[in-house]
Design a protein around this motif. Structure first.
Motif, mmCIF file in Angstrom:
data_model
loop_
_atom_site.group_PDB
_atom_site.id
_atom_site.type_symbol
_atom_site.label_atom_id
_atom_site.label_comp_id
_atom_site.label_asym_id
_atom_site.label_seq_id
_atom_site.Cartn_x
_atom_site.Cartn_y
_atom_site.Cartn_z
ATOM 1 N N ALA A 96 5.677 12.689 -8.904
ATOM 2 C CA ALA A 96 4.883 11.485 -9.166
ATOM 3 C C ALA A 96 4.926 10.487 -8.008
ATOM 4 N N ARG A 97 5.922 10.651 -7.130
ATOM 5 C CA ARG A 97 6.048 9.690 -6.032
ATOM 6 C C ARG A 97 5.052 10.016 -4.916
ATOM 7 N N TYR A 98 4.461 8.955 -4.327
ATOM 8 C CA TYR A 98 3.570 9.077 -3.174
ATOM 9 C C TYR A 98 2.419 10.047 -3.466
ATOM 10 N N ASN A 99 1.882 9.978 -4.666
ATOM 11 C CA ASN A 99 0.833 10.915 -5.054
ATOM 12 C C ASN A 99 -0.279 10.218 -5.833
ATOM 13 N N SER A 100 -0.435 8.923 -5.640
ATOM 14 C CA SER A 100 -1.364 8.136 -6.440
ATOM 15 C C SER A 100 -2.815 8.396 -6.039
ATOM 16 N N MET A 101 -3.618 8.800 -7.003
ATOM 17 C CA MET A 101 -5.043 8.965 -6.759
ATOM 18 C C MET A 101 -5.764 7.625 -6.835
ATOM 19 N N VAL A 102 -5.177 6.673 -7.562
ATOM 20 C CA VAL A 102 -5.783 5.345 -7.655
ATOM 21 C C VAL A 102 -5.839 4.700 -6.267
ATOM 22 N N ALA A 103 -4.715 4.766 -5.556
ATOM 23 C CA ALA A 103 -4.676 4.194 -4.205
ATOM 24 C C ALA A 103 -5.656 4.905 -3.281
ATOM 25 N N ALA A 104 -5.739 6.229 -3.409
ATOM 26 C CA ALA A 104 -6.661 6.990 -2.569
ATOM 27 C C ALA A 104 -8.105 6.585 -2.830
#
Length: 549
Positions: A521-529
């Motif tokens: 779950a870490r460093y895998n945010s699709m929201v940020a992308a």
């Protein structure tokens, strides 16, 4: 004051002072690098540089001869609040340190391209390294030309002689000293730059009648009323919001991609030391950059209140001219030594970076089993080779390379910064996205510049195009969009899974951030992308709209 009116009457004074500074730099290089035996010693000074020394070296590496002979002339001719650009530039090391510098130091990287190799593979790293070698040569060429011009116009030495002598001397001490010598010399050079710029400026302000002469970077307020009478719009923001915003993708993101800046973070003795160094960097650089603005202010003040205009051709010599007018020749000789030191400090960082890019990021990548002794020898040869190429190009420099040092920031912003920043903070980024972003983004940036295809430009405005502002605002979003979208799509294509290294990438990202276990779950945010892609599309759309300066 010489035939052109702006030379030392006795150039021997300047020659002696400059010669003594070179002697000092050689001694420091020799002492600093005597025990260098490994690649880590050569490119990272053994990872043992303290915070104060590193902070000074960072600031010095970011300085250039343009601070003395260039930016002040721009302020004189353009009469714009150039301090806005300085703010973006001062953010460089703090942003590098916070966003990825300490993470890459934790993995033992020598250059940002080293991380690109580990994160995206050999081909992506070679593409990035080739682009960065071009950027570093452009930087180094500008410094070589500046040093030769300083010798020619201020000391009476012919350009060719000044170029050869100055080039050989700087190549010698940088190659001899490696990163350890370059770091210690850069720290000394920053002290010389600061003293030889700020103290004479105080004397100039005092002679002009300013009461705040004892701290020139800030205390020039009592001169402002007279300035406003002579130039009412001097402090006005004369350009559009778009012009000032364009500085961010061009210079701020560009700084994030410059290897010779990032390499300073890797020399720190510890992660805590690297963070402390960025404070010293911002403090010292802030003093000198603020003083640079005041020197430009003083130049406009001089021309408008004394009735002594300075020609456009002589504008770059403004710092020297004011010292010749208001200070004695020996002080001006010290200022010239400061200008040369500013060029040398940046040049040493450029050559070290070129050496690392050639020897470590290209040759050693293609031949990974080279012995340590061979790698070290190759490093010294690469450093010297970069200097020789810069000298040769400076004999008859192409106009494109002469005027495009700031343009090079944009090239770094397009081809290097997105790969590093996204690669450090987003696990989904992969080699296909990285290659697409670097190659397509880099080619488009070059095509829309005014230097290759003059008829294909984004804004059609000479200044924004020449500085790379319009090109970077147009292509940096393209790079981020390509990297994120292509990575996302290819990660979900079954036929490409065998070419990807998702597990190794996830482990690398967790490790460089200091985690001992992998958490999907870490460093895998699709929201940020998604936010980055949407924001990039908005900036891209704004970039292609007409520029109303």
């Amino acid at each position: 004051m010489g035939e052109n009116g702006w030379q030392l009457e006795n150039p021997i004074i300047g020659i002696v002072v400059v010669a003594l500074t070179f002697l000092l730099f050689y001694v420091v290089s020799y002492i600093s690098n005597r025990s260098s035996k490994s690649v880590e010693d050569l490119y990272a000074a053994g990872g043992g540089v303290g915070a104060f020394t590193n902070g000074l070296a960072m600031a010095s590496t970011y300085m250039s001869i343009a601070t003395f002979l260039g930016v002040t002339g721009l302020i004189l001719n353009m009469k714009v609040p150039f301090v806005i650009m300085w703010i973006q530039l001062i953010l460089a090391i703090p942003l590098i340190t916070i966003i990825y510098g300490t993470s890459l130091r934790r993995m033992g990287a020598f250059t940002p391209t080293h991380f690109i190799r580990e994160r995206y593979g050999v081909r992506a790293s070679i593409v990035a390294a080739l682009f960065m070698i071009l950027v570093q040569i452009m930087y180094a060429l500008g410094q070589m030309i500046g040093i030769a011009v300083a010798f020619e116009t201020l000391l009476g030495i012919p350009y060719f002689v000044g170029l050869v002598v100055g080039g050989v001397l700087v190549i010698g001490y940088v190659t001899m000293g490696g990163m350890s010598g370059a770091t210690n010399n850069a720290a000394i050079q920053m002290v010389i730059i600061t003293l030889m710029f700020v103290v004479p400026l105080g004397a100039i302000m005092k002679a002009m009648g300013g009461s705040g002469w004892y701290f020139p970077p800030l205390l020039y307020a009592d001169m402002v009323p007279t300035m406003l009478e002579a130039v009412p719009n001097f402090f006005d923001y004369q350009y559009s919001v778009k012009w000032y915003f364009a500085i961010i993708p061009a210079l701020t993101f560009g700084s994030l991609g410059l290897p010779h800046l990032a390499m300073r973070v890797y020399t720190a003795s510890s992660l805590q030391s690297a963070r402390k160094a960025m404070v010293w960097f911002a403090l010292v650089l802030g003093v000198v950059f603020s003083a640079t603005y005041v020197m430009g202010f003083a130049g406009v003040y001089f021309t408008e209140t004394t009735g002594n205009p300075i020609s456009v051709e002589d504008a770059d010599k403004l710092t020297i001219i004011l010292n010749l007018v208001y200070n004695s020749e020996w002080v001006t000789a010290l200022v010239i030594a400061g200008a040369v030191s500013a060029g040398l400090s940046t040049l040493s960082g450029n050559l070290i970076a070129i050496g690392a890019l050639i020897s470590q990021d290209i040759v050693s990548t293609l031949r990974p089993h080279l012995a340590n002794k061979s790698k070290v020898r190759l490093g010294y040869i690469s450093i010297a080779l970069g200097g020789v190429v810069s000298v040769v190009l400076a004999f008859n420099p192409p106009d494109f390379l002469v005027v495009s040092i700031l343009w090079a920031f944009g090239l770094a912003a397009v081809t290097n910064a997105p790969l590093i920043v996204t690669g450090v903070w987003w696990k989904e980024a992969n080699k296909f996205g990285a290659m697409s972003a670097a190659i397509i983004g880099g080619i488009v940036y070059i095509v829309v510049s005014p230097f290759v295809f003059p008829s294909i430009v984004i804004s059609g405005h000479a200044m924004t195009d020449g500085l790379g502002l319009s090109g970077a605002m147009f292509t940096v979003p393209i790079s981020f969009i390509l990297l994120i979208v292509v990575s996302y799509v290819t990660n979900r294509m079954p036929g490409l899974q065998k070419y990807l290294t998702k597990t190794e990438d996830a482990e690398l990202i967790e490790r460089i951030h200091g985690w001992e276990t992998v958490n999907p779950a870490r460093y895998n945010s699709m929201v940020a992308a998604v936010i980055i892609v949407v924001g990039s599309i908005a900036v891209f759309a704004w970039a292609i709209m007409p520029w109303n300066l």
